[in-house]
Write a protein that holds these residues in place. Structure first.
Motif, PDB file in Angstrom:
ATOM      1  N   GLU A  58     -19.205 -21.536 -62.084  1.00  0.00           N
ATOM      2  CA  GLU A  58     -20.588 -21.200 -61.768  1.00  0.00           C
ATOM      3  C   GLU A  58     -21.567 -21.995 -62.625  1.00  0.00           C
ATOM      4  OE1 GLU A  58     -18.081 -19.075 -61.999  1.00  0.00           O
ATOM      5  OE2 GLU A  58     -18.051 -18.181 -59.996  1.00  0.00           O
ATOM      6  N   MET A  62     -24.488 -24.181 -61.074  1.00  0.00           N
ATOM      7  CA  MET A  62     -25.876 -23.970 -61.476  1.00  0.00           C
ATOM      8  C   MET A  62     -26.472 -25.255 -62.045  1.00  0.00           C
ATOM      9  SD  MET A  62     -27.663 -21.340 -64.183  1.00  0.00           S
ATOM     10  CE  MET A  62     -27.220 -19.862 -63.303  1.00  0.00           C
ATOM     11  N   GLU A  65     -27.555 -27.487 -59.282  1.00  0.00           N
ATOM     12  CA  GLU A  65     -28.768 -26.957 -58.654  1.00  0.00           C
ATOM     13  C   GLU A  65     -29.981 -27.205 -59.555  1.00  0.00           C
ATOM     14  OE1 GLU A  65     -30.177 -22.724 -56.624  1.00  0.00           O
ATOM     15  OE2 GLU A  65     -28.298 -22.825 -57.731  1.00  0.00           O
ATOM     16  N   GLY A 153     -25.087 -15.651 -62.950  1.00  0.00           N
ATOM     17  CA  GLY A 153     -26.050 -16.361 -63.780  1.00  0.00           C
ATOM     18  C   GLY A 153     -27.440 -15.757 -63.766  1.00  0.00           C
ATOM     19  N   LYS A 157     -30.822 -17.747 -64.670  1.00  0.00           N
ATOM     20  CA  LYS A 157     -31.631 -18.166 -63.518  1.00  0.00           C
ATOM     21  C   LYS A 157     -33.066 -17.657 -63.620  1.00  0.00           C
ATOM     22  CE  LYS A 157     -28.011 -18.738 -60.069  1.00  0.00           C
ATOM     23  NZ  LYS A 157     -27.369 -18.178 -58.864  1.00  0.00           N
TER      24      LYS A 157
END
Length: 193
Positions: A58, A62, A65, A153, A157
């Motif tokens: 993850e 992330m 992203e 997250g 985030k």
């Protein structure tokens, strides 16, 4: 596997300590080389920690992203590789590839960078603003190995969204939790233990 909370003392808004480190392939990076247009996530990690492994996929997703949003990522391993050879630099590139870490994963052989950031555990997360000042230090989310909570997250985030939207640094955070950094004998920092 004892949980160790982060003991970060770098205060929100303070300039993060600079560094120059190499990755597992010998390429050198300074903090200035990895700063993102809108911010930078510095993660203290290692290859063998179950807390890092639990989040690794993850984290890679992330980071990809975030890069599109102008926030870069860099990971740093400060573990004593003499006593923990699975964390050696030559293993770091394999770990990064396995979990989709398409960002620098650097080795802090002297452990000075971990000292400078007051990093205590793996993983330990430090989100910097575009000027390289601390915006957030805390956990990825509430998920831990074996607690059955989703790895989403969430906390990080929310911090990234606030950073991108021009909000103020987040002061009330839950500390990161994980395995203690494996300090070389006699190199344990004063804030440890």
């Amino acid at each position: 596997m004892a949980e160790v909370p982060s003991t970060f003392t770098l205060q929100a808004g303070e300039k993060a300590p600079d560094f120059t480190l190499t990755d597992g392939c010998g390429r050198e990076y300074a903090l200035a080389d990895v700063l993102g247009e809108k911010g930078t996530l510095v993660i203290f990690a290692c290859n063998h920690c179950p807390f890092v492994i639990h989040l690794a996929k993850e984290v890679g997703e992330m980071a990809a992203e975030m890069k599109a949003w102008g926030v870069n990522t860099v990971a740093i391993s400060s573990n004593d590789v003499e006593n923990y050879p699975q964390d050696a630099p030559e293993m770091m590139a394999e770990f990064a590839k396995e979990y989709g870490w398409d960002f620098p994963y650097l080795y802090d052989e002297s452990q000075q960078v971990a000292h400078d950031y007051h990093a205590a555990c793996t993983p330990d997360f430090f989100l910097l603003d575009k000027e390289g000042c601390l915006f957030y230090a805390g956990q990825f989310d509430d998920s831990r190995p074996k607690n059955n909570l989703p790895v989403d997250g969430r906390d990080l985030k929310l911090a990234i969204r606030q950073l991108i939207e021009g909000g103020t640094p987040i002061l009330d955070t839950k500390p990161a939790t994980g395995c203690n950094i494996k300090w070389k004998p006699g190199n344990e920092p004063s804030y440890y233990g």
